[in-house]
Scaffold this active site. Structure first.
Site, mmCIF file in Angstrom:
data_model
loop_
_atom_site.group_PDB
_atom_site.id
_atom_site.type_symbol
_atom_site.label_atom_id
_atom_site.label_comp_id
_atom_site.label_asym_id
_atom_site.label_seq_id
_atom_site.Cartn_x
_atom_site.Cartn_y
_atom_site.Cartn_z
ATOM 1 N N LYS A 149 -0.121 4.931 6.707
ATOM 2 C CA LYS A 149 -0.721 5.632 5.569
ATOM 3 C C LYS A 149 -0.268 7.089 5.568
ATOM 4 O O LYS A 149 0.315 7.582 6.525
ATOM 5 C CB LYS A 149 -2.255 5.591 5.640
ATOM 6 C CG LYS A 149 -2.858 4.199 5.760
ATOM 7 C CD LYS A 149 -2.672 3.361 4.511
ATOM 8 C CE LYS A 149 -3.255 1.963 4.705
ATOM 9 N NZ LYS A 149 -2.978 1.089 3.544
ATOM 10 N N SER B 111 0.789 -1.232 0.000
ATOM 11 C CA SER B 111 0.000 0.000 0.000
ATOM 12 C C SER B 111 0.824 1.287 0.000
ATOM 13 O O SER B 111 0.328 2.328 -0.401
ATOM 14 C CB SER B 111 -0.958 0.013 1.200
ATOM 15 O OG SER B 111 -0.238 0.146 2.410
#
Length: 201
Positions: free
Chosen positions: A84, A39
C-alpha cells in the site's frame, strides 16, 4: 579417504554459508516479491509485477514518509502481506472514508458488500493518526482493503519500502527494466485548521 571427506565437509560448509547469507539478505536487507490484485492500479499491474523491497533502511517504518509505497504485514492476518501507499504519518489528520467501494469487486475472497454493507456502513470522519502508526491506502481506492477498513497500521508491521518494480509476465522471456515508484502525493501549504474549515464550507 580423509582428504575426500574433508572436501565434502568443506563444500557442505560453503553451501550452508551461502544459504545463510542469502536468507539474511532476504530477511534483513533486500528482497524481490511478486504482487497481485487490483488495489495498487495503475501503479502496479494486477499480475506480473515484481517489487524490490528495501528492508535495511526502512524496516519497522524507519525513514518512510507520506507517498512512499511499502510492504507490511496485514493487521488482521499476521501471515499475509500487503502493498500500500503511505497516506498519513503519525500526527497527520486523514479522512477515513476517502472513496466508497464497488460491491462488484472482491478482496481476499470476500465480496466488498460483505465487508461494507447496510449493516456495516462507512462513517466518513477525520481522525488523527496515532503515534507509532501510519495510514495506508491503495492507489485504486475503490478496490482496496486498507486503513479505511482496519484502521491505522503500527509502524512495527512495516517490512520495507518499495523502491522499484519490474514486470515479468507469464509469457515474457525476460523481465522489463526496473521502474522507480514515485510519490503521487502533492504537498499543500494549507494548515490542518485551514483545510478543515475549507472542507466544512
Amino acid at each position: 579417504m580423509a582428504s575426500r571427506s574433508s572436501r565434502i565437509l568443506n563444500n557442505l560448509s560453503i553451501g550452508i554459508r551461502v544459504v545463510a547469507a542469502f536468507h539474511l539478505l532476504q530477511t534483513s536487507v533486500f528482497e524481490t516479491s511478486p504482487t497481485s490484485g487490483l488495489s495498487m492500479l495503475p501503479t502496479l499491474r494486477t499480475i506480473g509485477d515484481n517489487v524490490f523491497v528495501n528492508k535495511l533502511n526502512y524496516s519497522r517504518g524507519r525513514d518512510i514518509k507520506t507517498g512512499d509505497v511499502v510492504i507490511a504485514w496485514k493487521p488482521t492476518n499476521c501471515k499475509s502481506r500487503i502493498c500500500k501507499r503511505v497516506a498519513g504519518m503519525p500526527g497527520d489528520i486523514v479522512y477515513s472514508n476517502a472513496m466508497p467501494k464497488y460491491s462488484t469487486i472482491a478482496a481476499d475472497g470476500i465480496p466488498f458488500e460483505a465487508v461494507v454493507g447496510p449493516e456495516n456502513p462507512r462513517t466518513g470522519k477525520y481522525i488523527r493518526v496515532p503515534e507509532g502508526h501510519v495510514w495506508l491506502l491503495g492507489d485504486n481506492a475503490a478496490a482496496s482493503l486498507d486503513s479505511r477498513d482496519y484502521g491505522p497500521v503500527p509502524m512495527a508491521l512495516v517490512i520495507g519500502k518499495v523502491s522499484f518494480a519490474s514486470f515479468w509476465g507469464p509469457w515474457d522471456f525476460f523481465p522489463s527494466l526496473p521502474r522507480r515508484l514515485r510519490s503521487n502525493v502533492t504537498a499543500s501549504s494549507m494548515t490542518v485548521d485551514e483545510y478543515l474549515s475549507k472542507d466544512a464550507t
